[in-house]
Scaffold this motif. Structure first.
Motif, short mmCIF file in Angstrom:
data_model
loop_
_atom_site.label_atom_id
_atom_site.label_comp_id
_atom_site.label_asym_id
_atom_site.label_seq_id
_atom_site.Cartn_x
_atom_site.Cartn_y
_atom_site.Cartn_z
N GLN A 46 -26.95 48.27 -27.21
CA GLN A 46 -27.35 47.54 -28.43
C GLN A 46 -27.01 48.37 -29.67
N TYR A 76 -49.56 47.49 -33.82
CA TYR A 76 -49.01 47.02 -32.54
C TYR A 76 -49.36 48.01 -31.41
N ASP A 101 -39.22 53.99 -28.57
CA ASP A 101 -39.51 54.65 -29.86
C ASP A 101 -40.61 55.69 -29.71
N VAL A 119 -40.11 54.56 -18.83
CA VAL A 119 -38.79 54.16 -18.32
C VAL A 119 -38.09 53.30 -19.38
N GLU A 120 -37.10 53.88 -20.01
CA GLU A 120 -36.36 53.25 -21.13
C GLU A 120 -34.89 53.19 -20.73
N ILE A 121 -34.28 52.02 -20.90
CA ILE A 121 -32.90 51.84 -20.39
C ILE A 121 -31.87 52.56 -21.26
N ASP A 151 -33.45 51.18 -15.78
CA ASP A 151 -33.96 49.82 -15.90
C ASP A 151 -35.40 49.77 -15.39
N GLY A 152 -36.29 49.31 -16.23
CA GLY A 152 -37.71 49.29 -15.86
C GLY A 152 -38.01 48.40 -14.68
N ASP A 169 -43.72 47.46 -22.87
CA ASP A 169 -43.42 47.48 -24.31
C ASP A 169 -41.96 47.11 -24.50
N SER A 170 -41.66 45.86 -24.23
CA SER A 170 -40.27 45.39 -24.24
C SER A 170 -39.94 44.83 -25.61
N ASP A 176 -30.96 42.75 -21.60
CA ASP A 176 -31.56 43.61 -20.55
C ASP A 176 -33.07 43.45 -20.48
N CYS A 177 -33.66 42.91 -21.57
CA CYS A 177 -35.13 42.76 -21.59
C CYS A 177 -35.60 41.54 -20.82
N TYR A 237 -43.59 41.55 -37.59
CA TYR A 237 -43.04 40.80 -36.42
C TYR A 237 -43.04 39.32 -36.75
N1 SAM Z 1 -42.44 47.09 -29.78
C1 SAM Z 1 -41.11 46.52 -29.84
C2 SAM Z 1 -41.21 45.02 -29.82
O1 SAM Z 1 -42.30 44.48 -29.54
O2 SAM Z 1 -40.17 44.40 -30.06
C3 SAM Z 1 -40.23 46.98 -28.72
C4 SAM Z 1 -40.40 48.41 -28.35
S1 SAM Z 1 -39.08 49.23 -27.66
C5 SAM Z 1 -38.03 49.55 -28.96
C6 SAM Z 1 -38.26 48.09 -26.59
C7 SAM Z 1 -37.33 48.88 -25.71
O3 SAM Z 1 -37.07 48.23 -24.46
C8 SAM Z 1 -35.93 49.14 -26.29
O4 SAM Z 1 -35.80 50.50 -26.62
C9 SAM Z 1 -34.94 48.72 -25.20
O5 SAM Z 1 -33.84 49.60 -25.08
C10 SAM Z 1 -35.83 48.77 -23.98
N2 SAM Z 1 -35.39 47.95 -22.84
C11 SAM Z 1 -34.76 46.75 -22.86
N3 SAM Z 1 -34.57 46.31 -21.60
C12 SAM Z 1 -35.09 47.27 -20.76
C13 SAM Z 1 -35.19 47.39 -19.36
N4 SAM Z 1 -34.73 46.42 -18.54
N5 SAM Z 1 -35.78 48.50 -18.85
C14 SAM Z 1 -36.26 49.48 -19.68
N6 SAM Z 1 -36.19 49.42 -21.04
C15 SAM Z 1 -35.61 48.32 -21.56
#
Ligand code: SAM
Length: 287
Positions: A46, A76, A101, A119-121, A151-152, A169-170, A176-177, A237
């Motif tokens: 991204q 949040y 973050d 676990v952050e992708i 991948d979570g 916390d996606s 990927d989310c 948001y």
């Molecule tokens: N609090 C924010 C919101 O509500 O939009 C989101 C927090 S955080 C930045 C979301 C994170 O999920 C991103 O850093 C993204 O890279 C990560 N992410 C997306 N898909 C994922 C997956 N399948 N496994 C792990 N992390 C993932």
């Protein structure tokens, strides 16, 4: 009445040099007056962009969607973490999916836990947060933080570890989310929770994306004996009205305020947050 700001009048022609923003829907746009762009990178997953803004401090975007602002992120992260941690008896191990973050990690580490696995992708999100979002990114330096880049959904399906709490916390349920909003993902989480463990996920804006709120609660009800949706304000948001869904295999209780100095969460606000508008409870609670 002496408002804290002088309201401009009339429509604003957004000058790209002065404003950054997000399409909250195809027809609603939120804009922030910025001082400067301090980081931008196209990662494997991204576009990561971080600005210094005039009114809200640092603003972190992923693919032009607001992930957090320095001024309101506490609203949040506190409501994602403390309703759960406040009702668990001495939790030892927590799992955070996404949350690159570091804000959710920061809140979880306010408790005397042994380990917080995150676990952050996208490793670039973690690196950028450490460097440009110190108010959340500093949590990665805590020796109890166990950071996994991956991948979570895959982690949850394959781990044989057990956790007292899982925080999802996606970002939005796209790309990927999307897998983090699937029924299978919730079923896999159910298997890795300790007895009495709690899962909580952010479940998007009830005002714009009520179908996500509904589906998430339905999935939770499929696997857990007790689940509920609760609300919280997140001004930047979409719609400012945000939702969370919590589930466990025992009665959901009233959390205690075990951590001092919180700016949003308290036990009463969690109870109030479960009181939903008619248009929500009429649909959610026959589920
Ligand atoms: N609090 C924010 C919101 O509500 O939009 C989101 C927090 S955080 C930045 C979301 C994170 O999920 C991103 O850093 C993204 O890279 C990560 N992410 C997306 N898909 C994922 C997956 N399948 N496994 C792990 N992390 C993932």
């Amino acid at each position: 009445m002496n408002l804290h700001y002088k309201k401009e009048r009339g429509s604003v022609i957004l000058n790209k040099k002065e404003w950054a923003g997000e399409y909250q829907t195809n027809n609603v746009f939120i804009a922030f007056k910025i001082k400067k762009k301090i980081f931008e990178k196209q990662s494997k997953y991204q576009k990561i962009t971080i600005y210094d803004s005039i009114e809200l401090g640092r603003i972190f975007f992923l693919d032009d969607v607001v992930m957090l602002t320095e001024k309101d992120e506490f609203m949040y992260h506190e409501m994602l973490v403390h309703p759960t941690m406040g009702q668990l008896d001495s939790p030892k191990k927590v799992l955070i999916i996404g949350g690159g973050d570091g804000g959710t990690l920061r809140e979880a580490l306010k408790y005397p836990i042994e380990k917080a696995t995150l676990v952050e992708i996208d490793k670039d999100v973690i690196e950028a947060s450490k460097k440009y979002l110190p108010f959340t990114g500093k949590s990665f330096m805590d020796k109890r933080a166990n950071i996994i880049v991956g991948d979570g959904a895959k982690f949850v399906a394959e781990t044989d570890e057990k956790f007292d709490a899982v925080f999802v916390d996606s970002a939005d349920p796209v790309g990927d989310c999307a897998v983090l909003f699937s029924e299978k993902f919730i079923g896999d989480i159910h298997k890795i929770l300790n007895k009495g463990g709690i899962v909580v996920a952010q479940s998007e804006s009830p005002f714009y994306d009520f179908v996500v709120v509904k589906d998430y609660l339905k999935f939770m009800k499929k696997y857990f004996t007790h689940s509920l949706t609760y609300l919280g304000f997140v001004p930047t948001y979409p719609s400012g009205m945000w939702s969370y869904v919590m589930a466990r295999d025992m009665e959901i209780g009233i959390p205690k305020e075990k951590v001092k100095g919180l700016k949003y969460f308290n036990p009463v606000i969690f109870q109030a947050a479960q009181a939903l508008p008619n248009w929500m409870c009429n649909t959610l609670y026959p589920i």
